[in-house]
Design an enzyme around this catalytic site. Sequence first.
Site, PDB file in Angstrom:
ATOM      1  N   SER A   1       0.846  -1.194   0.000  1.00  0.00           N
ATOM      2  CA  SER A   1       0.000   0.000   0.000  1.00  0.00           C
ATOM      3  C   SER A   1       0.878   1.239   0.000  1.00  0.00           C
ATOM      4  CB  SER A   1      -0.853  -0.019   1.263  1.00  0.00           C
ATOM      5  OG  SER A   1      -1.407   1.251   1.510  1.00  0.00           O
TER       6      SER A   1
ATOM      7  N   TYR B   1      -1.748  -1.140  10.885  1.00  0.00           N
ATOM      8  CA  TYR B   1      -2.058  -1.748   9.580  1.00  0.00           C
ATOM      9  C   TYR B   1      -0.905  -1.479   8.606  1.00  0.00           C
ATOM     10  CZ  TYR B   1      -3.519  -1.525   4.735  1.00  0.00           C
ATOM     11  OH  TYR B   1      -3.530  -1.633   3.374  1.00  0.00           O
TER      12      TYR B   1
ATOM     13  N   LYS C   1       2.187  -3.949   6.619  1.00  0.00           N
ATOM     14  CA  LYS C   1       2.574  -3.960   5.198  1.00  0.00           C
ATOM     15  C   LYS C   1       4.084  -3.732   5.054  1.00  0.00           C
ATOM     16  CE  LYS C   1      -1.429  -4.750   3.331  1.00  0.00           C
ATOM     17  NZ  LYS C   1      -1.675  -6.051   2.682  1.00  0.00           N
TER      18      LYS C   1
HETATM   19  N1  UFG Z   1     -12.485  11.248   3.771  1.00  0.00           N
HETATM   20  C1  UFG Z   1     -13.530  12.092   4.133  1.00  0.00           C
HETATM   21  N2  UFG Z   1     -14.651  11.537   4.670  1.00  0.00           N
HETATM   22  C2  UFG Z   1     -14.799  10.192   4.864  1.00  0.00           C
HETATM   23  C3  UFG Z   1     -13.737   9.329   4.470  1.00  0.00           C
HETATM   24  C4  UFG Z   1     -12.596   9.906   3.944  1.00  0.00           C
HETATM   25  O1  UFG Z   1     -13.435  13.307   3.993  1.00  0.00           O
HETATM   26  O2  UFG Z   1     -15.856   9.762   5.358  1.00  0.00           O
HETATM   27  C5  UFG Z   1     -11.274  11.814   3.145  1.00  0.00           C
HETATM   28  C6  UFG Z   1      -9.985  11.547   3.892  1.00  0.00           C
HETATM   29  O3  UFG Z   1      -9.767  12.535   4.860  1.00  0.00           O
HETATM   30  C7  UFG Z   1      -8.965  11.552   2.746  1.00  0.00           C
HETATM   31  C8  UFG Z   1      -9.757  11.029   1.559  1.00  0.00           C
HETATM   32  O4  UFG Z   1     -11.120  11.196   1.893  1.00  0.00           O
HETATM   33  O5  UFG Z   1      -8.584  12.871   2.458  1.00  0.00           O
HETATM   34  C9  UFG Z   1      -9.510   9.547   1.273  1.00  0.00           C
HETATM   35  O6  UFG Z   1      -9.738   8.787   2.465  1.00  0.00           O
HETATM   36  P1  UFG Z   1      -9.861   7.188   2.450  1.00  0.00           P
HETATM   37  O7  UFG Z   1     -10.173   6.773   3.848  1.00  0.00           O
HETATM   38  O8  UFG Z   1     -10.803   6.767   1.378  1.00  0.00           O
HETATM   39  O9  UFG Z   1      -8.437   6.725   2.010  1.00  0.00           O
HETATM   40  P2  UFG Z   1      -7.006   6.982   2.672  1.00  0.00           P
HETATM   41  O10 UFG Z   1      -6.196   7.681   1.649  1.00  0.00           O
HETATM   42  O11 UFG Z   1      -7.088   7.605   4.001  1.00  0.00           O
HETATM   43  O12 UFG Z   1      -6.559   5.484   2.936  1.00  0.00           O
HETATM   44  C10 UFG Z   1      -6.263   4.645   1.871  1.00  0.00           C
HETATM   45  C11 UFG Z   1      -6.513   3.178   2.242  1.00  0.00           C
HETATM   46  C12 UFG Z   1      -5.566   2.736   3.300  1.00  0.00           C
HETATM   47  C13 UFG Z   1      -4.162   3.069   2.947  1.00  0.00           C
HETATM   48  C14 UFG Z   1      -4.051   4.542   2.609  1.00  0.00           C
HETATM   49  C15 UFG Z   1      -2.680   4.954   2.167  1.00  0.00           C
HETATM   50  O13 UFG Z   1      -7.816   3.014   2.713  1.00  0.00           O
HETATM   51  O14 UFG Z   1      -5.672   1.337   3.431  1.00  0.00           O
HETATM   52  O15 UFG Z   1      -4.947   4.831   1.530  1.00  0.00           O
HETATM   53  O16 UFG Z   1      -2.318   4.285   1.045  1.00  0.00           O
HETATM   54  F1  UFG Z   1      -3.363   2.793   3.991  1.00  0.00           F
END
Ligand code: UFG
Length: 334
Positions: free
Chosen positions: A126, A150, A154
């Site tokens: 990831s 998590y 990885k």
């Molecule tokens: N976000 C919101 N509201 C929500 C969910 C997310 O505003 O309800 C925002 C987050 O703050 C972020 C963006 O949307 O700016 C993306 O968030 P995600 O949770 O969809 O994804 P992340 O980038 O935080 O996490 C993903 C994977 C993880 C991995 C990470 C880094 O889910 O497993 O990318 O690679 F670790």
Amino acid sequence: MKEKILITGGCGFIGSHTACVLLESGYEVVIIDNLSNSKVEVIDKIKKISSKEVTFYEGDVCDKKLLKKIFKQEKIDVVIHFAAFKAVGESVKLPLKYYRNNLDTTLSLLEVMNEFNCKRLVFSSSATVYGSPKSLPIKEDFPLSTTNPYGTTKLMIEQILKDLAKSDPTWSIAILRYFNPIGAHESGLIGENPNDIPNNLMPYIVKVANKELEILSIFGSDYDTKDGTGVRDYIHVMDLAKGHEKAIEKVLAETKIDCYNLGTGEGYSVLELVETFKRVNNVDVPYKIVERRPGDIAACYADPTYAYKELGFKAERGIEEMCKDAYHFVEKNK
Ligand code: UFG
């Protein structure tokens, strides 16, 4: 018939799409999944999409007896290892659960692969292993660090694989660092379907659009980004699946260990994703701006040039198609 591929976690979101792509290309597919975060119906859907047979073993990758049975029965050429727990927040609360599961499955798998002299592996890593990157876009040789258990599992597994390949150079390993996979198979038969309240942005948007959840919380609008909301590299899950096929070709053609970013190289903000989703699907997605989510970074997107140069991989689907396919899956499965 091409090689036989064992997919651990093949009923999950990325695993199931990868199975379809591989079957379509003529590979034989064997799946092991304990259904801890997926449903057995996915197997029939994979068969329906591909019009091909799949061999399914229900069970845990920690179960070495079962693994040995599979390797004895099937002549496995390459393994793609997806099976893992993946909820960032839960991993902070229950670190032992994450370390036990993600490391145990991998070690058991590697030991059995060694025993059966099957030494070709594609591993699901990831972009989380880049921690808070100092600059963008992110290249594979950037420093590695993590912010939650998590992510640390990885990173630890990447290290285990590097040590293994060093000790025995007959191992051929592709480590794939995913950015943010979204979307679904165009048929609408398989997609992302978390059982609980989603942690990730796209599944949450979809549930709000579908009126299963009331309102989307956008975590922060004061980041140093184009509109203040978080920026990510969203990649269509079918493109990501294709990346696994390219990685299989690589581990079959060349004996080495290497890491590859699987992303598009484009960053979209939360607001851009929400607005695109609303426009292409003609639905409303009410949202409110709330506090930043602890542990989030402002922006994260890939430099995809190394994956293109080494694997010949390039993502083809744009953000509109990702939004359409994600919603189509939910509409079809209402
Ligand atoms: N976000 C919101 N509201 C929500 C969910 C997310 O505003 O309800 C925002 C987050 O703050 C972020 C963006 O949307 O700016 C993306 O968030 P995600 O949770 O969809 O994804 P992340 O980038 O935080 O996490 C993903 C994977 C993880 C991995 C990470 C880094 O889910 O497993 O990318 O690679 F670790």
